[in-house]
Scaffold this motif. Structure first.
Motif, short mmCIF file in Angstrom:
data_model
loop_
_atom_site.label_atom_id
_atom_site.label_comp_id
_atom_site.label_asym_id
_atom_site.label_seq_id
_atom_site.Cartn_x
_atom_site.Cartn_y
_atom_site.Cartn_z
N GLY A 144 12.18 -43.41 10.04
CA GLY A 144 11.39 -44.63 10.10
C GLY A 144 11.67 -45.43 11.35
N CYS A 204 9.23 -42.56 5.74
CA CYS A 204 8.57 -43.83 6.01
C CYS A 204 7.62 -43.68 7.20
CB CYS A 204 9.60 -44.94 6.21
SG CYS A 204 8.90 -46.62 6.09
N LEU A 205 7.97 -44.21 8.37
CA LEU A 205 7.10 -44.07 9.54
C LEU A 205 6.82 -42.60 9.84
CD1 LEU A 205 5.60 -45.33 11.97
CD2 LEU A 205 7.80 -45.29 13.20
N THR A 212 4.72 -56.32 0.73
CA THR A 212 5.63 -55.35 1.33
C THR A 212 6.46 -54.71 0.22
OG1 THR A 212 7.45 -56.89 1.62
CG2 THR A 212 5.81 -56.78 3.38
N HIS A 229 9.12 -51.27 4.25
CA HIS A 229 7.84 -51.04 4.92
C HIS A 229 6.83 -52.09 4.50
CE1 HIS A 229 5.48 -49.27 1.50
NE2 HIS A 229 6.70 -49.18 1.02
N GLN A 271 7.73 -42.18 1.45
CA GLN A 271 7.58 -43.53 1.96
C GLN A 271 8.90 -44.30 1.95
OE1 GLN A 271 4.54 -45.50 3.23
NE2 GLN A 271 6.56 -46.09 3.96
#
Length: 245
Positions: free
Chosen positions: A60, A94-95, A116, A143, A177
């Protein structure tokens, strides 16, 4: 068994200058893996020949998967076609999950109500994901955007706030995620560096997060060890079994 199952190299791609593999590194080292760490935002090149890697992990970062003006986002998006064309396992965290989803045509966007997930929140297994996820477990998030499900992906885990929490494609490309890599040290580092972000809508304050870690981290870590054995190191384990027989 393909040749990639015989290598013990793992490519770790970080989206920050000081990111560390945390729990993921601890677990994979137990299987004898060696790490090749790249930070494209700091100028590191990403290898287009992935034949020497068993697994590539993209972690992330504080930026959006839509931040095309950032060096690391551009570099990873330009590199992902090589990943998809290879036989190497991929895990996006995540990212990293969002960037792969975007590359495969999905949209990345904020929650429609501005919510969020920063702290510990529950995720639920889908029918497809029950072999890998319990019916519900508490996981660590950080996130403010979510991803649509890429074409051809199967949804493995969901949640009320961001419905797409984990996916896979052909059991080779995986996206989650949340952050199983976060251990005590990295959690405290994140809170020290970005604690001001914990006042966002639906985010948990640092003390609530620490209480969540004390309550949920052991089970979360045990889950990740099982996930790693089933998903991330399965070919390596099978290869060793063949070599010893």
């Amino acid at each position: 068994m393909n040749q990639l199952s015989l290598t013990n190299r793992v490519l770790l791609v970080f989206n920050s200058a000081n990111g560390q593999p945390g729990r993921l590194g601890t677990v994979l080292r137990q299987y004898g893996y060696e790490f090749d760490i790249r930070r494209p935002g700091e100028g590191d090149e990403l290898p287009t020949d992935l034949s020497g890697y068993h697994l590539a992990v993209v972690f992330g970062g504080p930026m959006s998967a839509n931040d095309d003006h950032l060096d690391n986002v551009r570099a990873i998006l330009n590199w992902l076609p090589h990943v998809v064309a290879s036989d190497t396992l991929y895990l996006g965290i995540c990212l990293g999950a969002q960037l792969m989803a975007r590359h495969l045509g999905a949209e990345i966007q904020p929650h429609p109500e501005g919510l969020t997930e920063i702290g510990y929140y529950p995720v639920q297994a889908t029918p497809v994901g029950r072999d890998l996820f319990p019916d519900e477990m508490m996981v660590y998030h950080w996130h403010s955007e979510g991803f649509d499900l890429p074409e051809g992906a199967e949804l493995l885990a969901t949640s009320p706030t961001f419905p797409h929490q984990a996916y896979h494609i052909d059991e080779r490309i995986w996206g989650i995620q949340f952050h199983p890599e976060v251990d005590d040290e990295s959690h405290e580092r994140w809170l020290a560096q970005a604690g001001d972000k914990t006042d966002r809508p639906n985010a948990q304050c640092p003390d609530t997060q620490r209480a969540g870690r004390a309550k949920h981290d052991a089970a979360f870590g045990a889950w990740f060890e099982q996930f790693a054995a089933k998903v991330l190191v399965r070919e390596q384990m099978a290869s060793k079994a063949c070599q010893s027989s």
